[in-house]
Write a protein that holds these residues in place. Structure first.
Motif, PDB file in Angstrom:
ATOM      1  N   ALA B 127       0.825  -1.205   0.000  1.00 54.00           N
ATOM      2  CA  ALA B 127       0.000   0.000   0.000  1.00 54.00           C
ATOM      3  C   ALA B 127       0.862   1.260   0.000  1.00 54.00           C
ATOM      4  O   ALA B 127       0.502   2.278  -0.594  1.00 54.00           O
ATOM      5  N   THR B 128       2.007   1.190   0.642  1.00 45.74           N
ATOM      6  CA  THR B 128       2.901   2.338   0.686  1.00 45.74           C
ATOM      7  C   THR B 128       3.293   2.770  -0.725  1.00 45.74           C
ATOM      8  O   THR B 128       3.393   3.961  -1.016  1.00 45.74           O
ATOM      9  N   VAL B 129       3.499   1.776  -1.586  1.00 41.06           N
ATOM     10  CA  VAL B 129       3.882   2.085  -2.967  1.00 41.06           C
ATOM     11  C   VAL B 129       2.733   2.808  -3.664  1.00 41.06           C
ATOM     12  O   VAL B 129       2.934   3.802  -4.370  1.00 41.06           O
ATOM     13  N   ILE B 130       1.520   2.310  -3.450  1.00 43.93           N
ATOM     14  CA  ILE B 130       0.355   2.958  -4.039  1.00 43.93           C
ATOM     15  C   ILE B 130       0.296   4.418  -3.573  1.00 43.93           C
ATOM     16  O   ILE B 130       0.095   5.334  -4.362  1.00 43.93           O
ATOM     17  N   GLY B 131       0.499   4.591  -2.264  1.00 45.90           N
ATOM     18  CA  GLY B 131       0.410   5.925  -1.688  1.00 45.90           C
ATOM     19  C   GLY B 131       1.378   6.887  -2.335  1.00 45.90           C
ATOM     20  O   GLY B 131       1.059   8.046  -2.566  1.00 45.90           O
ATOM     21  N   LEU B 132       2.583   6.430  -2.626  1.00 43.26           N
ATOM     22  CA  LEU B 132       3.552   7.351  -3.182  1.00 43.26           C
ATOM     23  C   LEU B 132       3.454   7.478  -4.689  1.00 43.26           C
ATOM     24  O   LEU B 132       3.379   8.581  -5.216  1.00 43.26           O
ATOM     25  N   VAL B 133       3.430   6.345  -5.370  1.00 46.11           N
ATOM     26  CA  VAL B 133       3.485   6.404  -6.828  1.00 46.11           C
ATOM     27  C   VAL B 133       2.214   7.034  -7.403  1.00 46.11           C
ATOM     28  O   VAL B 133       2.279   7.916  -8.247  1.00 46.11           O
ATOM     29  N   TRP B 134       1.072   6.629  -6.892  1.00 47.12           N
ATOM     30  CA  TRP B 134      -0.165   7.154  -7.477  1.00 47.12           C
ATOM     31  C   TRP B 134      -0.464   8.583  -7.059  1.00 47.12           C
ATOM     32  O   TRP B 134      -1.051   9.348  -7.818  1.00 47.12           O
ATOM     33  N   VAL B 135      -0.062   8.974  -5.875  1.00 45.13           N
ATOM     34  CA  VAL B 135      -0.242  10.379  -5.500  1.00 45.13           C
ATOM     35  C   VAL B 135       0.578  11.256  -6.432  1.00 45.13           C
ATOM     36  O   VAL B 135       0.158  12.322  -6.868  1.00 45.13           O
ATOM     37  N   TRP B 136       1.720  10.759  -6.793  1.00 41.55           N
ATOM     38  CA  TRP B 136       2.625  11.478  -7.693  1.00 41.55           C
ATOM     39  C   TRP B 136       2.071  11.471  -9.122  1.00 41.55           C
ATOM     40  O   TRP B 136       2.040  12.487  -9.797  1.00 41.55           O
ATOM     41  N   LEU B 137       1.551  10.313  -9.557  1.00 46.06           N
ATOM     42  CA  LEU B 137       0.984  10.238 -10.915  1.00 46.06           C
ATOM     43  C   LEU B 137      -0.258  11.112 -11.053  1.00 46.06           C
ATOM     44  O   LEU B 137      -0.502  11.702 -12.100  1.00 46.06           O
ATOM     45  N   LEU B 138      -1.047  11.192  -9.978  1.00 47.72           N
ATOM     46  CA  LEU B 138      -2.321  11.913 -10.057  1.00 47.72           C
ATOM     47  C   LEU B 138      -2.217  13.354  -9.550  1.00 47.72           C
ATOM     48  O   LEU B 138      -3.230  14.020  -9.387  1.00 47.72           O
ATOM     49  N   ASP B 139      -1.003  13.810  -9.313  1.00 43.55           N
ATOM     50  CA  ASP B 139      -0.809  15.197  -8.887  1.00 43.55           C
ATOM     51  C   ASP B 139      -1.477  16.133  -9.907  1.00 43.55           C
ATOM     52  O   ASP B 139      -1.382  15.917 -11.113  1.00 43.55           O
ATOM     53  N   THR B 140      -2.158  17.153  -9.387  1.00 44.71           N
ATOM     54  CA  THR B 140      -2.947  17.987 -10.292  1.00 44.71           C
ATOM     55  C   THR B 140      -2.079  18.750 -11.288  1.00 44.71           C
ATOM     56  O   THR B 140      -2.374  18.796 -12.477  1.00 44.71           O
ATOM     57  N   GLN B 141      -0.991  19.346 -10.775  1.00 47.59           N
ATOM     58  CA  GLN B 141      -0.223  20.218 -11.663  1.00 47.59           C
ATOM     59  C   GLN B 141       0.938  19.525 -12.366  1.00 47.59           C
ATOM     60  O   GLN B 141       1.268  19.858 -13.488  1.00 47.59           O
TER      61      GLN B 141
END
Lengths: 446, 300, 288
Positions: B127-141
């Protein structure tokens, strides 16, 4: 009210009894202690300390502890520090106390521990302070006041270590670019908006660089509302902690003020995930935040200075947070004195902590030292956090349900309710009604 | 199949047999830690749901107060509404995509082994990977997703920072993370279809769609129902990705019952209340499982 | 269409439409892997090259600093903790699960079906309820922040019982009968005959349960009280923007290095033992 107090009194008594039983039961268990190793003859006492400081301030705190251990090498006392994540800190302390295996002392926040005080998880310190010879008169009166719980005999439950406030950090590159005078930062609401407008960058109608650093949810808009509302004359709770939401109109006005940053003045964007990172990478120009950010930004060579929070309403106030050390309930009460001695040493030697670490010192003798202003980060970035303490007064509401009142929170009741307003889902009036209902119930609970 | 059926009957003890006392010993090694560390705490949690308890001191009986409070708590309602939405997004996506991917990999295409690896790989990361990688991929800007969407003239979408989108943002990451299981289940079922049946259908002149509709789909029916059930249960319990991606926000728009339970228990230390909400969730999971089994008339 | 292509299609039982489907499918598979590529690529970038408007799939300048920074934290210790925790918990879970699965499938005793139903029903309970009572129990006996605390609750994973029960249900009775004839007792029967033949489900259960344990998050988060006892997912979680505090200074590149380190063991395990993963999942769930 009197019935309630009596009830509280009895339940506290019961809890005390239970705790004693639990403690005795725990003492009977021969199992190895969770960390706390009791002093036996000849062996040094090991005082167990829990901390949740994890960022750059955590490193300075680790140095403070190392200094203590160095100074007490031959004196039979050593501190063992363990870092516990902030979110689970209280749960873990409760679990440890309930099973008689609590750490000796740890970090607390002024006003946030009413529940712990009620359950006697943290212990009242007045007597211990006197015995250890810690000079209470040397502390600022407000810092001591914030460490007391009026509902619990007005006893002191924490030794203040640092005083923190929110003050605006301003990106100097952006100031220069907009042709503003960095020596005269905005002091009132109108100038603040002028500055923000001058530094905002837009792509058509969309803000791409916020004049005022904001997020669409979480801590930043909540705490901004909290400060501005109090400036406009709103009070979360009356002084006697009986009435919630004094002057709700001012609270609503402040919600509008925050909304206007996004939608009317267009100086802030909601599309920021991580405000710290965003300000660090130049996505925002004015960012009110706390002294814990200084080491990080100075370390990454961000060109910025810190100013005093502008006076937007009639009252000049800003967010207050008092950090301090609290002592946890032990089955072996003999440990309290040694622990208090250690805490006294840390407080007496907190020059490093309140210059290089974080916050302003609550100790007059430290503030008066000639080198106080010249040690650590430059006064340009650090000064406002020291001088600004004069008007930092929006702190915690010291009741058991205090977490619902916290303005510096990203996910509590208040933040969630306000997020409805920021996203346009809830009307300002509806939100204020919800807040008033919940807070009144919380105050009634004690 | 018949051998299995036979041994099941055997095991059910239709024919009178002696009692194998050794069976208890063999089961005990597993059963003891299971009851001690997995069942007892749950039973205690059920008891706590009827009390007020903040760890220190013993729980104080309060009857149904926690439950009435939960029914009046708007954030509980929001959390339960959210998992229904999560279910509506994640379950169909996982089922349909998982099936399509499995159909693809099941063909003897070059590199299909590699494709199989790629489709399943996300399932094994934490889950930690999801938290970091996807937050970064889905960053708005600065996120990759918005960057490529902008090529299609789509404006930046605030995936994780707006009340409108956060649930969708978390769902996207969930589909990526959860799909592997459904994919593998479908793949195994497809590989179980005897080649001759398919060949016979080809000889009969059935086209691709007809073969899928009349040969493959009937064979897959039990697996589909299982995938839907498993995915639904796991979606009803969605927590880690919510916790690491949005922490339930903004304004609770991506929260879930377990996330709310976590924040009531760990952040606010209201353990009785948290346990009561957990029981409500358990009841919901139970009800949905039974309803589904009844509707699909499948033994899972 | 050239001859060789015809032949190739024939051999693979494909037709012309597949020539279209194939590239589309591969493209989707690539898309599926892109988050990993992005993760690894970002982990080698300089912090200044991370938040850019142009997307650099391959970093123009490569640095190992992010990894060095990650190793300033006790990552090695966390990794060792994770390894100990996951290995031991998996070992006991698979061994005890095989014993229980065998008994439930092959032996006859009252209460057997009830036990199995309880095992299965436990899958529906939101385990998060049990976490606080469990935490208290471990603190009480002085086992908080210990390997016991990390391992013991992970042993009771019902999946392992289930997969072995399925396997032993179809186990040929002749083998048992022959051994019984030779006078082997039930334990001999299990350890000498049944267990050695259960290699396939054992490996399948091991890889899956190991992965679950390696990734387990909430319980280790609560039960570890100091840095030295954290597991890798818990330690690395401090780099996430929502939960942690560290990205404020470190930025995404360091965080990506941290999650790359975290993902490598489970991804490697999966790549090499893929067959068993797939077998395990399908055996554990389909064959009723």
């Amino acid at each position: 009210m009197s019935v309630r107090t009596t009830l509280n009194g009895t339940s506290a008594l019961n809890r005390r009894g239970l705790l004693k039983t639990a403690g005795a039961a725990a003492a009977l268990l021969a199992a190895p202690r969770l960390a706390t190793r009791r002093a036996s003859a000849g062996n040094p006492i090991e005082i167990v300390h829990w901390s949740w400081l994890a960022a750059s301030d955590g490193e300075i705190w680790a140095r403070m502890i190392a200094d203590f251990n160095e100074a007490h090498k031959d004196k039979g006392v050593q501190i063992k520090m363990e870092v516990v994540p902030e979110e689970q800190y209280v749960t873990k302390v409760l679990a440890a106390v309930a099973t008689g295996k609590a750490p000796d002392f740890g970090w607390g926040t002024a006003g946030k521990g009413a529940q712990l005080a009620r359950d006697e998880v943290v212990i009242p310190l007045d007597d211990l302070v006197a015995k250890a010879g810690l000079d209470i008169a040397d502390f600022s009166a407000s810092s001591i006041a914030a460490s007391r719980y009026p509902k619990y005999d007005n006893k002191m439950f924490m030794i203040p270590m640092d005083l923190m406030s929110l003050q605006p950090e301003i990106n100097l590159d952006h100031v220069k670019e907009a042709g503003l005078d960095a020596a005269n930062p905005p002091a009132d609401g109108a100038t603040l908006l002028e500055w923000a407008k001058a530094m905002t960058k837009r792509d058509g109608d969309k803000v791409t660089r916020s004049g005022i650093m904001m997020t669409g949810s979480g801590v930043q808009p909540t705490v901004t509302w909290g400060i501005v509302a109090e400036q406009m004359g709103f009070k979360r709770a009356s002084d006697d902690l009986k009435t919630a939401c004094v002057n709700p109109e001012a609270g609503k006005q402040a919600m509008q003020w925050v909304l206007d940053l996004f939608d009317k003045h267009k100086v802030s964007t909601r599309d920021v995930t991580d405000r710290y990172k965003a300000f660090g990478t130049g996505q925002g120009s004015i960012f009110w935040t706390g002294p814990w950010t200084l080491n990080g930004y100075v370390g990454q060579k961000l060109p910025f200075k810190t100013a005093l929070f502008p006076k937007i309403g009639d009252k000049h106030v800003t967010y207050f947070e008092g950090g301090g050390l609290e002592l946890y309930q032990q089955s072996d009460t003999g440990r309290y004195e040694a622990t208090m001695q250690a805490v006294k040493w840390l407080s007496d030697n907190s020059f490093l902590w309140t210059t290089v670490g974080r916050g302003a010192s609550p100790r007059k003798s430290i503030l008066e030292r000639p080198d106080y202003k010249t040690t650590g980060n430059s006064w340009d970035v650090r000064g406002a956090f020291v001088d600004g303490m004069d008007f930092a007064s929006v702190g915690e509401i010291p009741v058991v349900n205090g977490p619902n009142f916290t303005i510096y929170s990203g996910g509590n009741f208040l933040a969630k309710t306000l997020e409805g307003v920021w996203s346009g889902q809830t009307s300002i009036d509806a939100a204020m009604t919800q807040i008033q209902t919940q807070w009144q119930a919380d105050l009634d609970e004690g | 199949m018949s051998a299995a059926a036979h041994s099941v009957d055997d095991a059910r003890g239709r024919t009178p047999r002696e009692i194998d006392k050794a069976g208890y010993v063999l089961v005990a090694f597993f059963a003891i830690p299971f009851f001690l560390f997995n069942i007892m705490p749950v039973l205690f949690g059920f008891y706590v749901a009827f009390t007020r308890w903040s760890i220190v001191g013993s729980p104080k009986w309060e009857g149904l107060r926690n439950f009435t409070r939960a029914f009046n708590d708007q954030w509980v309602a929001v959390a339960f509404k959210n998992i229904l939405l999560y279910g509506l997004i994640i379950v169909p996506c996982v089922t349909v995509l998982g099936l399509l991917f499995a159909l693809f990999v099941n063909k003897r295409y070059p590199l299909s082994g590699l494709a199989r690896t790629l489709f399943f790989a996300p399932t094994v990361v934490s889950a930690t990977v999801i938290g970091l990688v996807w937050v970064w991929l889905l960053d708005t800007q600065f996120g990759l997703v918005n960057h490529y969407l902008s090529f299609f003239g789509i404006d930046n979408i605030p995936w994780l920072t707006s009340t409108r989108w956060s649930l969708v943002g978390v769902s996207i990451a969930s589909v990526w993370w959860d799909l592997g299981l459904a994919f593998v289940l479908f793949l195994a079922a497809l590989q179980d279809i005897p080649g001759e049946i398919n060949d016979a259908a080809i000889v009969d002149g059935a086209n691709r769609w007809q073969r899928f509709r009349y040969v493959i789909l009937p064979h897959l029916r039990p697996v589909i129902s299982m995938v839907v059930t498993l995915q639904l249960i796991s979606t009803l319990r969605i927590f880690s990705q919510v916790y690491v991606m949005t922490n339930g926000g903004p304004a609770s728009s991506s929260s879930s019952p377990i996330h709310y339970i976590y924040s009531m228990a760990i952040v606010r230390n209201l353990f009785g209340y948290a346990s009561a909400i957990a029981i409500l969730l358990f009841a919901l999971i139970l009800a949905i499982t039974f309803a589904q089994r009844f509707l699909l008339k499948e033994r899972v | 269409m050239p001859q060789w292509l015809e032949r190739e299609l024939e051999e693979r039982r494909l037709n012309r439409l597949d020539l279209l489907i194939w590239p589309v499918g591969l493209a989707v598979a690539t898309l599926w892997a892109l988050p990993f590529v992005w993760m690894v690529s970002t982990s080698f970038k300089f912090p200044a090259d991370v938040m850019t408007q142009d997307i650099e799939w391959l970093p123009s300048r490569v640095t190992f600093d992010n990894y060095i920074k990650v190793f300033e934290y006790p990552v090695v210790r966390w990794g060792i903790n994770s390894l100990i925790q996951a290995t031991l918990a998996t070992f006991f879970c698979v061994l005890f699960g095989a014993m229980a699965g065998y008994a439930l499938a092959r032996m006859h005793f009252p209460g057997r079906n009830l036990l199995f139903v309880i095992f299965l029903a436990s899958l529906m309970i939101p385990v998060e309820v049990s976490v606080i009572p469990l935490l208290l129990a471990f603190v009480k006996v002085g086992w908080a922040s210990s390997y016991q605390a990390l391992i013991l609750p992970a042993i009771g994973n019902v999946f392992s019982v289930y997969i072995f029960r399925q396997f032993f249900l179809t186990f040929p009775a002749e083998l048992e009968d022959a051994a019984k004839m030779d006078g082997a007792g039930p334990f001999n029967l299990f350890f000498r005959i049944a267990l050695p033949l259960a290699r396939a489900p054992a490996i399948a259960a091991s890889v899956i349960i190991f992965t679950l344990n390696w990734n387990s998050f909430l319980w280790p988060l609560l039960v570890t009280f100091d840095e030295s006892m954290k597991t890798l997912p818990v330690g690395v979680a401090a780099f996430t923007p929502v939960v942690g505090t560290r990205t404020q200074i470190e930025g995404y590149s360091v965080a990506m290095a941290a999650v790359t380190i975290l993902s490598i063991p489970s991804l490697l395990l999966f790549c090499f033992l893929q067959r068993y993963f797939i077998q395990g999942i399908s055996q554990g769930s389909i064959k009723q």
